[in-house]
Scaffold this active site. Sequence first.
Site, PDB file in Angstrom:
ATOM      1  N   SER A 298       0.818  -1.219   0.000  1.00  0.00           N
ATOM      2  CA  SER A 298       0.000   0.000   0.000  1.00  0.00           C
ATOM      3  C   SER A 298       0.846   1.262   0.000  1.00  0.00           C
ATOM      4  O   SER A 298       2.030   1.246   0.336  1.00  0.00           O
ATOM      5  CB  SER A 298      -0.915   0.017   1.226  1.00  0.00           C
TER       6      SER A 298
HETATM    7  N1  SAH Z   1      -0.587  -5.038   4.032  1.00  0.00           N
HETATM    8  C1  SAH Z   1       0.183  -5.399   2.851  1.00  0.00           C
HETATM    9  C2  SAH Z   1      -0.507  -5.068   1.546  1.00  0.00           C
HETATM   10  C3  SAH Z   1      -1.764  -5.797   1.372  1.00  0.00           C
HETATM   11  S1  SAH Z   1      -2.188  -6.304  -0.248  1.00  0.00           S
HETATM   12  C4  SAH Z   1       1.573  -4.785   2.895  1.00  0.00           C
HETATM   13  O1  SAH Z   1       1.882  -4.030   3.834  1.00  0.00           O
HETATM   14  O2  SAH Z   1       2.348  -5.074   1.982  1.00  0.00           O
HETATM   15  C5  SAH Z   1      -3.525  -7.346   0.264  1.00  0.00           C
HETATM   16  C6  SAH Z   1      -3.100  -8.730   0.658  1.00  0.00           C
HETATM   17  O3  SAH Z   1      -4.252  -9.376   1.169  1.00  0.00           O
HETATM   18  C7  SAH Z   1      -2.629  -9.554  -0.529  1.00  0.00           C
HETATM   19  O4  SAH Z   1      -1.350 -10.041  -0.283  1.00  0.00           O
HETATM   20  C8  SAH Z   1      -3.668 -10.670  -0.608  1.00  0.00           C
HETATM   21  O5  SAH Z   1      -3.134 -11.901  -1.031  1.00  0.00           O
HETATM   22  C9  SAH Z   1      -4.172 -10.737   0.821  1.00  0.00           C
HETATM   23  N2  SAH Z   1      -5.498 -11.334   1.023  1.00  0.00           N
HETATM   24  C10 SAH Z   1      -6.596 -11.272   0.226  1.00  0.00           C
HETATM   25  N3  SAH Z   1      -7.623 -11.945   0.783  1.00  0.00           N
HETATM   26  C11 SAH Z   1      -7.154 -12.449   1.966  1.00  0.00           C
HETATM   27  C12 SAH Z   1      -7.743 -13.247   3.005  1.00  0.00           C
HETATM   28  N4  SAH Z   1      -9.014 -13.682   2.943  1.00  0.00           N
HETATM   29  N5  SAH Z   1      -6.980 -13.573   4.063  1.00  0.00           N
HETATM   30  C13 SAH Z   1      -5.681 -13.168   4.147  1.00  0.00           C
HETATM   31  N6  SAH Z   1      -5.084 -12.427   3.191  1.00  0.00           N
HETATM   32  C14 SAH Z   1      -5.807 -12.066   2.129  1.00  0.00           C
END
Ligand code: SAH
Length: 241
Positions: free
Chosen positions: A89
Amino acid sequence: MKLLKALFLAAVLGVGCSQVGAGEEAYSTARSRLAASIGDYAVPIDQSADPRIVRQIATVPRHLFVPSSHRAEAYNDYALPIGEDQTISQPSLVALMTHLLRPEPGDVMLEVGTGSGYQAAILSGLVRHVYTIEIVGPLARQSARRLTELGYRNVTVRHGDGYAGWPAPAPFDGIIVTAGAEHIPKPLVDQLKPGGRMVIPVGSTREGQRLRLITKDRSGKIGEQVIIGVRFVPLTRDVRE
Ligand code: SAH
């Protein structure tokens, strides 16, 4: 001859080291500049920045959380690809979401969507422990390794579907969801402590989401507030090995 060879090697290695040093210094300068430039991150919620959060942005080496092909851009205030169709992000949004959680040193927090591990690293310096869940196997493994190598000892990464939260260490003082949900998962609300706060983007992937702040008061009553429009990758239920 041996001595010459040793001197030659030392010279080469010496140059190598000073180049690495110069690179790190450039990253550190860029990081300080980024932290200063996002000082107004809390304006959308009509508050001033929390210096502890700005300090975390100035400290956590974001360039080590992005693929090497994007390192040079790591200290710009925008999202970047991290592989597996996912993104890290935008730093000002990381700061705003962290601020909305009102982290305190004794807190235990849950993050859904570990991705690169950057948000977890930011939180780790502000609270007692961070539990973070990632649904994509390679990302979960990579970020767990990275956080360990960088010395973030109070972060635990798990591979799985964060929709159901993490019952064992629950309830949490704060929950941060960093993927866009179509609705607010009930298990997450249930795993919030009385007095706890949850930040979650809610809405469709096509139209973008609205960042919501969910609060649970001391008597267990739920409050909800819309903060700003955002665009996150979707919260899926598809556990990828
Ligand atoms: N917080 C992260 C960026 C998030 S991107 C950082 O600091 O880099 C969103 C992430 O959520 C992705 O890696 C995706 O694979 C994950 N995601 C999506 N659905 C999810 C779920 N149900 N449980 C856990 N992770 C999930």
